[in-house]
Motif scaffolding. Structure first.
Motif, short mmCIF file in Angstrom:
data_model
loop_
_atom_site.label_atom_id
_atom_site.label_comp_id
_atom_site.label_asym_id
_atom_site.label_seq_id
_atom_site.Cartn_x
_atom_site.Cartn_y
_atom_site.Cartn_z
N ASP A 184 0.84 -1.21 0.00
CA ASP A 184 0.00 0.00 0.00
C ASP A 184 0.87 1.26 0.00
O ASP A 184 0.56 2.23 -0.68
CB ASP A 184 -0.92 0.03 1.23
CG ASP A 184 -2.11 -0.92 1.08
OD1 ASP A 184 -2.33 -1.42 -0.04
OD2 ASP A 184 -2.80 -1.17 2.09
N THR A 185 1.95 1.21 0.78
CA THR A 185 2.85 2.38 0.82
C THR A 185 3.45 2.66 -0.55
O THR A 185 3.51 3.81 -0.97
CB THR A 185 3.96 2.16 1.89
OG1 THR A 185 3.35 2.22 3.18
CG2 THR A 185 5.04 3.22 1.80
N GLU A 186 3.85 1.61 -1.26
CA GLU A 186 4.39 1.81 -2.61
C GLU A 186 3.36 2.48 -3.51
O GLU A 186 3.68 3.32 -4.35
CB GLU A 186 4.80 0.47 -3.22
CG GLU A 186 6.00 -0.17 -2.55
CD GLU A 186 6.34 -1.54 -3.14
OE1 GLU A 186 7.45 -2.00 -2.88
OE2 GLU A 186 5.50 -2.14 -3.85
N ARG A 187 2.10 2.09 -3.32
CA ARG A 187 1.03 2.69 -4.11
C ARG A 187 0.82 4.16 -3.73
O ARG A 187 0.60 5.01 -4.59
CB ARG A 187 -0.27 1.90 -3.93
CG ARG A 187 -0.35 0.73 -4.88
CD ARG A 187 -1.23 -0.40 -4.39
NE ARG A 187 -0.54 -1.63 -4.76
CZ ARG A 187 -0.71 -2.25 -5.92
NH1 ARG A 187 -1.60 -1.84 -6.77
NH2 ARG A 187 0.00 -3.31 -6.21
N ILE A 188 0.89 4.44 -2.43
CA ILE A 188 0.71 5.82 -1.96
C ILE A 188 1.82 6.71 -2.54
O ILE A 188 1.56 7.77 -3.10
CB ILE A 188 0.72 5.89 -0.41
CG1 ILE A 188 -0.55 5.24 0.15
CG2 ILE A 188 0.86 7.33 0.09
CD1 ILE A 188 -0.58 5.09 1.67
N ILE A 189 3.06 6.22 -2.43
CA ILE A 189 4.20 7.02 -2.91
C ILE A 189 4.07 7.25 -4.42
O ILE A 189 4.26 8.36 -4.92
CB ILE A 189 5.55 6.34 -2.57
CG1 ILE A 189 5.73 6.26 -1.05
CG2 ILE A 189 6.71 7.09 -3.21
CD1 ILE A 189 6.93 5.45 -0.61
N GLY A 190 3.73 6.17 -5.14
CA GLY A 190 3.59 6.29 -6.59
C GLY A 190 2.49 7.27 -6.96
O GLY A 190 2.66 8.14 -7.82
N MET A 191 1.37 7.15 -6.27
CA MET A 191 0.22 8.01 -6.56
C MET A 191 0.57 9.47 -6.27
O MET A 191 0.30 10.35 -7.07
CB MET A 191 -0.94 7.55 -5.68
CG MET A 191 -2.21 8.29 -5.88
SD MET A 191 -3.56 7.38 -5.12
CE MET A 191 -3.00 7.16 -3.47
N VAL A 236 9.53 11.65 -1.91
CA VAL A 236 9.81 11.08 -0.59
C VAL A 236 11.10 11.68 -0.03
O VAL A 236 12.08 11.83 -0.76
CB VAL A 236 9.95 9.55 -0.69
CG1 VAL A 236 10.50 8.97 0.61
CG2 VAL A 236 8.62 8.93 -1.02
N THR A 237 11.06 12.05 1.23
CA THR A 237 12.29 12.50 1.89
C THR A 237 12.65 11.53 3.02
O THR A 237 11.77 10.92 3.62
CB THR A 237 12.14 13.93 2.47
OG1 THR A 237 13.34 14.25 3.18
CG2 THR A 237 10.95 14.05 3.41
N GLU A 238 13.95 11.40 3.26
CA GLU A 238 14.41 10.55 4.36
C GLU A 238 14.64 11.42 5.59
O GLU A 238 14.93 10.91 6.67
CB GLU A 238 15.72 9.85 4.00
CG GLU A 238 15.66 8.97 2.75
CD GLU A 238 14.76 7.77 2.92
OE1 GLU A 238 14.73 7.21 4.02
OE2 GLU A 238 14.06 7.42 1.94
N ASP A 239 14.57 12.74 5.41
CA ASP A 239 14.85 13.66 6.50
C ASP A 239 13.57 13.93 7.30
O ASP A 239 12.71 14.71 6.89
CB ASP A 239 15.42 14.97 5.91
CG ASP A 239 15.75 15.98 6.98
OD1 ASP A 239 15.53 15.68 8.18
OD2 ASP A 239 16.22 17.08 6.63
N GLU A 240 13.49 13.29 8.45
CA GLU A 240 12.26 13.35 9.22
C GLU A 240 11.93 14.76 9.72
O GLU A 240 10.77 15.07 10.00
CB GLU A 240 12.36 12.38 10.41
CG GLU A 240 11.02 12.10 11.04
CD GLU A 240 11.04 10.96 12.04
OE1 GLU A 240 12.08 10.30 12.18
OE2 GLU A 240 9.99 10.75 12.67
N LYS A 241 12.95 15.61 9.82
CA LYS A 241 12.73 16.95 10.37
C LYS A 241 12.17 17.91 9.32
O LYS A 241 11.77 19.02 9.64
CB LYS A 241 14.07 17.51 10.90
CG LYS A 241 14.58 16.82 12.15
CD LYS A 241 14.17 17.62 13.37
CE LYS A 241 14.51 17.07 14.70
NZ LYS A 241 14.32 15.72 15.05
N ASP A 242 12.20 17.51 8.06
CA ASP A 242 11.91 18.46 7.01
C ASP A 242 10.94 17.89 5.97
O ASP A 242 11.34 17.54 4.86
CB ASP A 242 13.24 18.86 6.34
CG ASP A 242 13.04 19.83 5.19
OD1 ASP A 242 12.07 20.62 5.23
OD2 ASP A 242 13.85 19.79 4.25
N ALA A 243 9.66 17.76 6.35
CA ALA A 243 8.67 17.25 5.38
C ALA A 243 7.43 18.13 5.43
O ALA A 243 7.18 18.84 6.42
CB ALA A 243 8.31 15.82 5.71
#
Ligand code: SAH
Ligand code: SF4
Ligand code: F3S
Length: 434
Positions: free
Chosen positions: A17-24, A32-39
Protein backbone atom coordinates in the motif's frame (compact mmCIF):
# COMPACT_ATOMS: atom_id res chain seq x y z
CA UNK A 1 7.85 19.79 -5.08
CA UNK A 2 6.45 18.87 -1.66
CA UNK A 3 8.21 16.47 0.66
CA UNK A 4 6.58 13.31 1.97
CA UNK A 5 7.88 11.38 4.98
CA UNK A 6 6.22 7.98 5.25
CA UNK A 7 6.69 5.26 7.82
CA UNK A 8 5.35 1.75 7.25
CA UNK A 9 4.52 -0.74 9.98
CA UNK A 10 2.97 -4.19 9.65
CA UNK A 11 2.67 -6.81 6.96
CA UNK A 12 3.58 -6.96 3.26
CA UNK A 13 0.12 -5.70 2.38
CA UNK A 14 0.99 -2.43 4.12
CA UNK A 15 4.36 -2.25 2.38
CA UNK A 16 2.54 -2.70 -0.90
CA UNK A 17 0.00 0.00 0.00
CA UNK A 18 2.85 2.38 0.82
CA UNK A 19 4.39 1.81 -2.61
CA UNK A 20 1.03 2.69 -4.11
CA UNK A 21 0.71 5.82 -1.96
CA UNK A 22 4.20 7.02 -2.91
CA UNK A 23 3.59 6.29 -6.59
CA UNK A 24 0.22 8.01 -6.56
CA UNK A 25 1.50 11.11 -4.75
CA UNK A 26 4.38 11.41 -7.23
CA UNK A 27 1.67 12.43 -9.73
CA UNK A 28 0.77 15.27 -7.36
CA UNK A 29 4.25 16.74 -6.93
CA UNK A 30 5.30 14.88 -3.81
CA UNK A 31 8.74 13.33 -3.42
CA UNK A 32 9.81 11.08 -0.59
CA UNK A 33 12.29 12.50 1.89
CA UNK A 34 14.41 10.55 4.36
CA UNK A 35 14.85 13.66 6.50
CA UNK A 36 12.26 13.35 9.22
CA UNK A 37 12.73 16.95 10.37
CA UNK A 38 11.91 18.46 7.01
CA UNK A 39 8.67 17.25 5.38
CA UNK A 40 5.39 18.85 4.29
CA UNK A 41 3.34 15.70 4.76
CA UNK A 42 3.85 12.90 7.28
CA UNK A 43 2.06 9.57 6.91
CA UNK A 44 2.25 6.57 9.20
CA UNK A 45 0.83 3.44 7.57
CA UNK A 46 -0.18 1.38 10.57
CA UNK A 47 -0.72 -2.17 11.80
CA UNK A 48 -3.25 -3.12 14.47
CA UNK A 49 -2.48 -6.81 14.84
CA UNK A 50 -1.07 -6.40 18.35
CA UNK A 51 -1.22 -3.54 20.86
CA UNK A 52 2.53 -3.10 20.46
CA UNK A 53 2.14 -2.32 16.75
CA UNK A 54 -0.60 0.24 17.47
CA UNK A 55 1.56 1.86 20.18
CA UNK A 56 4.43 2.22 17.69
CA UNK A 57 2.13 4.22 15.42
CA UNK A 58 1.08 6.49 18.28
CA UNK A 59 4.69 7.22 19.17
CA UNK A 60 5.35 8.28 15.56
CA UNK A 61 2.41 10.68 15.73
CA UNK A 62 3.72 12.11 19.02
CA UNK A 63 7.13 12.84 17.49
CA UNK A 64 5.60 14.45 14.40
CA UNK A 65 3.26 16.57 16.53
CA UNK A 66 6.34 18.20 18.07
CA UNK A 67 7.91 18.81 14.65
CA UNK A 68 4.64 20.32 13.45
CA UNK A 69 4.59 22.76 16.40
CA UNK A 70 8.19 23.81 15.73
CA UNK A 71 7.53 24.32 12.04
CA UNK A 72 4.43 26.34 12.81
CA UNK A 73 6.56 28.85 14.70
CA UNK A 74 8.51 29.29 11.46
CA UNK A 75 5.28 29.81 9.53
CA UNK A 76 5.27 26.42 7.81
CA UNK A 77 2.08 24.36 7.81
CA UNK A 78 2.90 20.65 7.83
CA UNK A 79 0.21 17.96 7.66
CA UNK A 80 0.08 14.68 9.55
CA UNK A 81 -1.91 11.63 8.41
CA UNK A 82 -2.51 8.15 9.74
CA UNK A 83 -3.31 5.34 7.30
CA UNK A 84 -3.86 1.61 7.44
CA UNK A 85 -5.30 -0.75 10.02
CA UNK A 86 -5.13 1.41 13.18
CA UNK A 87 -6.77 4.25 11.24
CA UNK A 88 -9.57 1.98 10.10
CA UNK A 89 -10.04 0.54 13.58
CA UNK A 90 -9.93 3.69 15.73
CA UNK A 91 -11.53 6.14 13.25
CA UNK A 92 -12.58 9.58 14.66
CA UNK A 93 -11.18 8.68 18.09
CA UNK A 94 -7.77 9.40 16.64
CA UNK A 95 -8.68 13.00 15.76
CA UNK A 96 -9.80 13.48 19.36
CA UNK A 97 -6.73 11.81 20.84
CA UNK A 98 -4.17 13.60 18.65
CA UNK A 99 -5.12 17.28 18.24
CA UNK A 100 -2.35 17.87 15.68
CA UNK A 101 -3.51 15.04 13.40
CA UNK A 102 -5.03 16.26 10.09
CA UNK A 103 -6.16 13.09 8.37
CA UNK A 104 -7.27 9.56 9.24
CA UNK A 105 -7.80 7.31 6.23
CA UNK A 106 -8.49 3.59 5.95
CA UNK A 107 -7.02 1.35 3.28
CA UNK A 108 -10.30 1.43 1.36
CA UNK A 109 -9.69 5.16 0.80
CA UNK A 110 -6.19 4.74 -0.55
CA UNK A 111 -7.01 5.89 -4.07
CA UNK A 112 -8.93 8.88 -2.69
CA UNK A 113 -5.82 10.30 -1.04
CA UNK A 114 -5.19 13.12 -3.57
CA UNK A 115 -8.74 14.42 -2.92
CA UNK A 116 -8.38 13.98 0.83
CA UNK A 117 -5.18 16.05 0.77
CA UNK A 118 -7.16 18.90 -0.80
CA UNK A 119 -9.88 18.58 1.84
CA UNK A 120 -7.43 18.82 4.74
CA UNK A 121 -6.34 22.25 3.54
CA UNK A 122 -9.73 23.37 4.93
CA UNK A 123 -10.52 20.99 7.79
CA UNK A 124 -9.49 17.83 9.65
CA UNK A 125 -10.83 14.70 7.95
CA UNK A 126 -11.65 11.12 8.92
CA UNK A 127 -12.21 8.82 5.90
CA UNK A 128 -12.96 5.41 7.31
CA UNK A 129 -16.51 4.60 6.20
CA UNK A 130 -17.15 1.41 4.37
CA UNK A 131 -16.19 2.48 0.89
CA UNK A 132 -14.01 1.14 -1.87
CA UNK A 133 -12.27 3.88 -3.82
CA UNK A 134 -11.96 2.81 -7.43
CA UNK A 135 -8.50 1.52 -8.25
CA UNK A 136 -6.71 4.07 -10.40
CA UNK A 137 -3.87 3.74 -12.90
CA UNK A 138 -0.92 5.39 -11.22
CA UNK A 139 2.73 4.53 -11.30
CA UNK A 140 3.73 2.38 -8.38
CA UNK A 141 7.10 3.39 -7.01
CA UNK A 142 8.25 -0.02 -5.91
CA UNK A 143 11.06 -0.41 -3.43
CA UNK A 144 14.10 -1.25 -5.52
CA UNK A 145 14.77 -4.94 -5.11
CA UNK A 146 14.22 -8.09 -7.13
CA UNK A 147 10.81 -8.76 -5.61
CA UNK A 148 7.55 -6.94 -6.31
CA UNK A 149 4.42 -7.23 -4.14
CA UNK A 150 1.20 -7.84 -6.01
CA UNK A 151 -2.02 -7.74 -3.96
CA UNK A 152 -4.68 -10.07 -5.36
CA UNK A 153 -7.31 -9.94 -2.65
CA UNK A 154 -7.91 -7.98 0.50
CA UNK A 155 -10.00 -8.42 3.62
CA UNK A 156 -11.08 -11.47 5.53
CA UNK A 157 -14.35 -13.20 6.40
CA UNK A 158 -12.90 -15.72 8.82
CA UNK A 159 -13.23 -13.88 12.12
CA UNK A 160 -10.69 -15.90 14.06
CA UNK A 161 -11.55 -14.98 17.64
CA UNK A 162 -8.20 -13.26 18.40
CA UNK A 163 -7.83 -11.32 15.16
CA UNK A 164 -8.60 -7.72 14.34
CA UNK A 165 -8.01 -7.94 10.57
CA UNK A 166 -11.68 -8.46 9.58
CA UNK A 167 -12.40 -5.15 11.36
CA UNK A 168 -9.54 -3.30 9.68
CA UNK A 169 -9.35 -4.68 6.15
CA UNK A 170 -13.07 -5.36 5.87
CA UNK A 171 -14.79 -8.17 3.99
CA UNK A 172 -12.97 -10.24 1.39
CA UNK A 173 -12.74 -8.74 -2.07
CA UNK A 174 -10.60 -9.74 -5.03
CA UNK A 175 -9.01 -7.77 -7.84
CA UNK A 176 -9.92 -8.92 -11.33
CA UNK A 177 -7.74 -11.48 -13.12
CA UNK A 178 -7.18 -8.87 -15.82
CA UNK A 179 -5.95 -6.18 -13.40
CA UNK A 180 -3.57 -8.67 -11.77
CA UNK A 181 -2.20 -10.01 -15.07
CA UNK A 182 -1.66 -6.47 -16.38
CA UNK A 183 0.16 -5.46 -13.23
CA UNK A 184 2.27 -8.64 -13.38
CA UNK A 185 3.26 -7.90 -17.00
CA UNK A 186 4.29 -4.40 -16.00
CA UNK A 187 6.33 -5.74 -13.09
CA UNK A 188 8.18 -8.13 -15.42
CA UNK A 189 8.78 -5.36 -17.99
CA UNK A 190 10.26 -3.21 -15.21
CA UNK A 191 12.83 -5.96 -14.60
CA UNK A 192 11.66 -7.51 -11.34
CA UNK A 193 12.55 -11.20 -11.00
CA UNK A 194 10.01 -12.25 -8.42
CA UNK A 195 6.34 -11.51 -7.83
CA UNK A 196 4.78 -12.16 -4.44
CA UNK A 197 1.00 -12.43 -4.56
CA UNK A 198 -0.58 -11.01 -1.42
CA UNK A 199 -3.84 -11.68 0.32
CA UNK A 200 -5.05 -12.28 3.88
CA UNK A 201 -6.32 -15.59 2.57
CA UNK A 202 -5.14 -16.19 -1.02
CA UNK A 203 -7.18 -19.36 -1.41
CA UNK A 204 -10.34 -17.27 -1.14
CA UNK A 205 -9.30 -15.47 -4.31
CA UNK A 206 -12.10 -14.92 -6.81
CA UNK A 207 -15.08 -15.74 -4.62
CA UNK A 208 -16.40 -12.18 -4.97
CA UNK A 209 -15.78 -11.97 -8.73
CA UNK A 210 -18.06 -12.78 -11.62
CA UNK A 211 -17.46 -16.31 -12.88
CA UNK A 212 -15.62 -17.07 -9.63
CA UNK A 213 -12.09 -17.62 -11.01
CA UNK A 214 -10.12 -19.75 -8.53
CA UNK A 215 -6.71 -19.10 -7.04
CA UNK A 216 -5.37 -22.12 -8.96
CA UNK A 217 -6.67 -20.59 -12.21
CA UNK A 218 -4.96 -17.28 -11.42
CA UNK A 219 -1.70 -19.08 -10.64
CA UNK A 220 -1.85 -20.94 -13.95
CA UNK A 221 -2.48 -17.73 -15.90
CA UNK A 222 0.46 -16.01 -14.20
CA UNK A 223 2.69 -19.03 -14.77
CA UNK A 224 2.04 -18.73 -18.52
CA UNK A 225 3.47 -15.21 -18.73
CA UNK A 226 6.74 -14.99 -20.59
CA UNK A 227 9.95 -14.09 -18.80
CA UNK A 228 12.50 -15.33 -16.34
CA UNK A 229 10.84 -14.76 -12.98
CA UNK A 230 9.52 -16.50 -9.88
CA UNK A 231 6.06 -16.41 -8.32
CA UNK A 232 5.37 -16.61 -4.59
CA UNK A 233 2.17 -16.22 -2.61
CA UNK A 234 1.06 -15.64 0.96
CA UNK A 235 -1.00 -16.36 3.16
CA UNK A 236 -2.78 -19.72 2.88
CA UNK A 237 -5.60 -20.79 5.21
CA UNK A 238 -4.91 -24.50 5.97
CA UNK A 239 -8.19 -26.11 4.97
CA UNK A 240 -8.78 -23.80 1.99
CA UNK A 241 -5.73 -25.05 0.07
CA UNK A 242 -7.16 -27.09 -2.80
CA UNK A 243 -5.64 -30.11 -4.52
CA UNK A 244 -5.61 -28.03 -7.68
CA UNK A 245 -3.38 -25.41 -6.04
CA UNK A 246 -0.98 -28.13 -4.88
CA UNK A 247 -0.97 -29.66 -8.40
CA UNK A 248 -0.39 -26.24 -9.94
CA UNK A 249 2.60 -25.49 -7.72
CA UNK A 250 3.95 -28.96 -8.44
CA UNK A 251 3.66 -28.64 -12.22
CA UNK A 252 4.70 -25.04 -12.62
CA UNK A 253 8.19 -23.85 -13.42
CA UNK A 254 7.79 -20.37 -11.96
CA UNK A 255 5.79 -20.89 -8.77
CA UNK A 256 8.14 -21.45 -5.86
CA UNK A 257 7.91 -24.41 -3.53
CA UNK A 258 6.76 -22.74 -0.33
CA UNK A 259 3.57 -22.47 1.60
CA UNK A 260 2.96 -20.15 4.53
CA UNK A 261 0.16 -21.89 6.41
CA UNK A 262 -0.43 -20.43 9.88
CA UNK A 263 -1.47 -23.14 12.32
CA UNK A 264 -1.77 -20.83 15.38
CA UNK A 265 -1.96 -23.67 17.93
CA UNK A 266 -1.25 -27.40 18.13
CA UNK A 267 -4.20 -28.07 20.44
CA UNK A 268 -7.73 -28.88 19.23
CA UNK A 269 -9.56 -27.12 22.06
CA UNK A 270 -7.58 -23.93 21.57
CA UNK A 271 -8.05 -24.09 17.78
CA UNK A 272 -11.78 -24.36 18.38
CA UNK A 273 -11.70 -21.40 20.80
CA UNK A 274 -9.74 -19.48 18.18
CA UNK A 275 -12.52 -20.18 15.69
CA UNK A 276 -10.06 -21.81 13.31
CA UNK A 277 -11.96 -24.24 11.10
CA UNK A 278 -9.63 -27.25 11.39
CA UNK A 279 -8.12 -29.55 13.97
CA UNK A 280 -4.54 -30.79 14.36
CA UNK A 281 -5.24 -33.94 12.36
CA UNK A 282 -6.68 -31.98 9.43
CA UNK A 283 -3.77 -29.53 9.47
CA UNK A 284 -1.31 -32.43 9.52
CA UNK A 285 -2.92 -34.16 6.59
CA UNK A 286 -2.60 -30.99 4.48
CA UNK A 287 1.07 -30.65 5.35
CA UNK A 288 1.55 -34.33 4.51
CA UNK A 289 -0.21 -33.98 1.17
CA UNK A 290 1.91 -30.99 0.18
CA UNK A 291 5.14 -32.75 1.21
CA UNK A 292 4.22 -35.91 -0.71
CA UNK A 293 3.55 -33.95 -3.87
CA UNK A 294 6.18 -31.22 -3.87
CA UNK A 295 9.86 -32.01 -3.46
CA UNK A 296 11.95 -29.78 -1.15
CA UNK A 297 8.90 -27.71 -0.23
CA UNK A 298 9.21 -25.25 2.66
CA UNK A 299 6.24 -25.05 5.00
CA UNK A 300 6.11 -22.17 7.46
CA UNK A 301 3.55 -21.16 10.04
CA UNK A 302 2.46 -18.62 12.66
CA UNK A 303 1.82 -19.52 16.31
CA UNK A 304 0.30 -17.57 19.18
CA UNK A 305 1.49 -18.22 22.75
CA UNK A 306 -0.87 -17.67 25.67
CA UNK A 307 -4.28 -17.48 24.02
CA UNK A 308 -6.91 -16.86 26.78
CA UNK A 309 -7.40 -20.01 28.83
CA UNK A 310 -4.45 -21.89 27.30
CA UNK A 311 -3.06 -24.32 29.89
CA UNK A 312 0.58 -25.36 30.09
CA UNK A 313 -0.36 -28.73 28.71
CA UNK A 314 -2.22 -27.17 25.77
CA UNK A 315 0.76 -24.94 25.07
CA UNK A 316 3.08 -27.95 24.96
CA UNK A 317 0.80 -29.51 22.33
CA UNK A 318 1.94 -26.65 20.10
CA UNK A 319 5.60 -27.49 20.72
CA UNK A 320 4.84 -31.14 20.01
CA UNK A 321 3.04 -30.28 16.77
CA UNK A 322 5.97 -28.20 15.48
CA UNK A 323 8.24 -31.16 16.14
CA UNK A 324 6.00 -33.76 14.58
CA UNK A 325 5.13 -31.70 11.53
CA UNK A 326 8.77 -30.71 11.04
CA UNK A 327 7.74 -27.19 10.15
CA UNK A 328 10.61 -25.28 8.55
CA UNK A 329 10.05 -21.96 10.27
CA UNK A 330 7.38 -20.02 12.11
CA UNK A 331 6.49 -16.50 13.15
CA UNK A 332 5.53 -16.33 16.80
CA UNK A 333 3.72 -13.89 19.03
CA UNK A 334 2.38 -13.59 22.55
CA UNK A 335 -1.38 -13.20 22.52
CA UNK A 336 -2.45 -9.55 22.58
CA UNK A 337 -6.10 -8.66 23.30
CA UNK A 338 -7.64 -6.69 20.43
CA UNK A 339 -10.68 -4.41 20.30
CA UNK A 340 -13.92 -5.83 18.87
CA UNK A 341 -12.67 -9.43 18.93
CA UNK A 342 -14.32 -12.31 20.77
CA UNK A 343 -11.13 -13.40 22.56
CA UNK A 344 -10.46 -9.80 23.61
CA UNK A 345 -13.56 -10.06 25.81
CA UNK A 346 -12.42 -13.25 27.60
CA UNK A 347 -10.79 -11.10 30.27
CA UNK A 348 -11.30 -13.66 33.05
CA UNK A 349 -9.22 -16.15 31.06
CA UNK A 350 -6.30 -13.86 30.17
CA UNK A 351 -2.90 -15.41 30.80
CA UNK A 352 -0.46 -13.34 32.92
CA UNK A 353 2.16 -11.43 30.90
CA UNK A 354 4.99 -13.32 32.60
CA UNK A 355 3.57 -16.70 31.56
CA UNK A 356 2.98 -15.52 27.99
CA UNK A 357 6.57 -14.30 27.84
CA UNK A 358 7.93 -17.62 29.10
CA UNK A 359 5.83 -19.56 26.59
CA UNK A 360 6.93 -17.29 23.77
CA UNK A 361 10.57 -17.91 24.71
CA UNK A 362 10.05 -21.68 24.63
CA UNK A 363 8.26 -21.36 21.30
CA UNK A 364 11.06 -19.26 19.84
CA UNK A 365 13.67 -21.77 20.98
CA UNK A 366 11.71 -24.54 19.27
CA UNK A 367 11.45 -22.51 16.06
CA UNK A 368 15.21 -21.93 16.09
CA UNK A 369 15.83 -25.64 16.51
CA UNK A 370 13.45 -26.47 13.64
CA UNK A 371 14.96 -23.86 11.36
CA UNK A 372 18.47 -25.29 11.85
CA UNK A 373 17.18 -28.82 11.32
CA UNK A 374 15.43 -27.74 8.13
CA UNK A 375 18.52 -25.91 6.82
CA UNK A 376 20.73 -28.95 7.46
CA UNK A 377 18.69 -30.97 4.94
CA UNK A 378 20.30 -28.95 2.16
CA UNK A 379 24.01 -29.37 2.95
CA UNK A 380 25.76 -30.74 -0.12
CA UNK A 381 22.85 -29.96 -2.43
CA UNK A 382 22.85 -27.75 -5.51
CA UNK A 383 20.20 -25.06 -5.40
CA UNK A 384 19.21 -22.16 -7.61
CA UNK A 385 19.32 -18.78 -5.91
CA UNK A 386 18.17 -15.35 -7.00
CA UNK A 387 20.72 -12.75 -5.91
CA UNK A 388 18.98 -9.92 -4.03
CA UNK A 389 21.63 -8.15 -1.94
CA UNK A 390 25.36 -7.74 -1.30
CA UNK A 391 27.16 -6.81 1.91
CA UNK A 392 30.93 -6.46 2.21
CA UNK A 393 31.57 -8.58 -0.85
CA UNK A 394 29.29 -11.42 0.24
CA UNK A 395 26.24 -11.84 -1.95
CA UNK A 396 22.86 -12.89 -0.65
CA UNK A 397 20.15 -14.74 -2.51
CA UNK A 398 17.09 -16.82 -1.92
CA UNK A 399 16.41 -20.36 -3.01
CA UNK A 400 13.09 -21.24 -4.61
CA UNK A 401 11.98 -22.60 -1.24
CA UNK A 402 12.83 -19.26 0.36
CA UNK A 403 16.04 -20.08 2.20
CA UNK A 404 18.52 -17.22 2.53
CA UNK A 405 21.93 -18.14 1.07
CA UNK A 406 25.27 -16.32 1.41
CA UNK A 407 27.75 -16.87 -1.40
CA UNK A 408 31.12 -15.38 -2.31
CA UNK A 409 31.94 -14.41 -5.88
CA UNK A 410 31.02 -11.83 -8.48
CA UNK A 411 27.33 -11.55 -9.28
CA UNK A 412 24.73 -8.98 -10.19
CA UNK A 413 21.57 -8.30 -8.20
CA UNK A 414 18.83 -10.16 -10.07
CA UNK A 415 21.07 -13.02 -11.31
CA UNK A 416 19.80 -16.57 -11.05
CA UNK A 417 22.75 -18.77 -10.06
CA UNK A 418 23.28 -22.39 -9.16
CA UNK A 419 25.20 -22.83 -5.91
CA UNK A 420 26.34 -25.73 -3.79
CA UNK A 421 25.43 -25.53 -0.11
CA UNK A 422 28.54 -26.07 2.03
CA UNK A 423 27.28 -25.43 5.57
CA UNK A 424 24.37 -23.82 7.39
CA UNK A 425 23.40 -21.79 10.43
CA UNK A 426 20.04 -21.34 12.15
CA UNK A 427 18.82 -18.63 9.79
CA UNK A 428 20.83 -19.08 6.58
CA UNK A 429 22.77 -21.31 4.27
CA UNK A 430 26.33 -20.79 2.99
CA UNK A 431 27.34 -21.83 -0.50
CA UNK A 432 29.96 -21.88 -3.21
CA UNK A 433 29.28 -21.02 -6.82
CA UNK A 434 28.95 -24.16 -8.96
N1 SAH B 1 -4.44 -14.31 7.47
C1 SAH B 1 -3.43 -14.95 8.17
C2 SAH B 1 -2.85 -14.18 9.34
C3 SAH B 1 -2.78 -12.70 9.33
S1 SAH B 1 -2.32 -11.96 10.83
C4 SAH B 1 -3.98 -16.27 8.70
O1 SAH B 1 -5.12 -16.55 8.65
O2 SAH B 1 -3.24 -17.01 9.27
C5 SAH B 1 -0.69 -12.56 11.06
C6 SAH B 1 -0.47 -13.32 12.33
O3 SAH B 1 -0.58 -12.49 13.45
C7 SAH B 1 -1.49 -14.40 12.60
O4 SAH B 1 -1.23 -15.56 11.87
C8 SAH B 1 -1.37 -14.60 14.09
O5 SAH B 1 -0.44 -15.62 14.40
C9 SAH B 1 -0.87 -13.27 14.58
N2 SAH B 1 -1.93 -12.60 15.37
C10 SAH B 1 -3.12 -12.19 14.93
N3 SAH B 1 -3.84 -11.65 15.94
C11 SAH B 1 -3.06 -11.73 17.04
C12 SAH B 1 -3.25 -11.36 18.41
N4 SAH B 1 -4.38 -10.80 18.83
N5 SAH B 1 -2.24 -11.59 19.28
C13 SAH B 1 -1.09 -12.16 18.86
N6 SAH B 1 -0.87 -12.54 17.59
C14 SAH B 1 -1.84 -12.34 16.69
FE1 SF4 C 1 -7.13 -12.90 10.94
FE2 SF4 C 1 -8.07 -15.36 10.82
FE3 SF4 C 1 -8.53 -13.67 8.84
FE4 SF4 C 1 -6.10 -14.61 9.20
S1 SF4 C 1 -7.90 -15.82 8.65
S2 SF4 C 1 -6.65 -12.49 8.80
S3 SF4 C 1 -5.95 -14.77 11.41
S4 SF4 C 1 -9.31 -13.49 10.91
FE1 F3S D 1 -1.23 -5.50 10.52
FE2 F3S D 1 -3.24 -4.79 9.03
FE3 F3S D 1 -1.36 -6.32 8.03
S1 F3S D 1 -3.37 -5.32 11.14
S2 F3S D 1 -0.69 -7.49 9.80
S3 F3S D 1 -1.10 -4.26 8.71
S4 F3S D 1 -3.51 -6.43 7.55
Amino acid sequence: MKKLFIDTLGCQMNKSDTERIIGMLSHFDYIVTEDEKDADLYIVNTCAIRQLSADKAYSRLGAWGKIKAEQKKKGRDVKIAIAGCVAQLEKENLLKKFPYLDLVFGSQYLYELPNLLKEIEEKRVCATDNFNAQEKEYNILRTKSVNAWLPIMEGCNNFCSYCVVPYTRGRERSRSVEAIINEAKKIIREGFKEITLLGQNVDSYGKTLEGKPTFAYLLKELDKLEGDFRIRFTTSYPTDITDEVIETVKNSSKICECFHIPMQSGNDRILHEMNRRYNVKEYSSIVKKIRENIKDVTITSDFIAGFPGETDEEFYDTIKAIDELELDYSNTAAYSPRPNTKAGKMTDKFIPEEVKKQRLQILNDKVKEMSLKSNKKYVGKTMQILIDDVKEGVYQGRTRNNKVVHVKGEFKIGDFVDVEITHVSTWCLFANKK
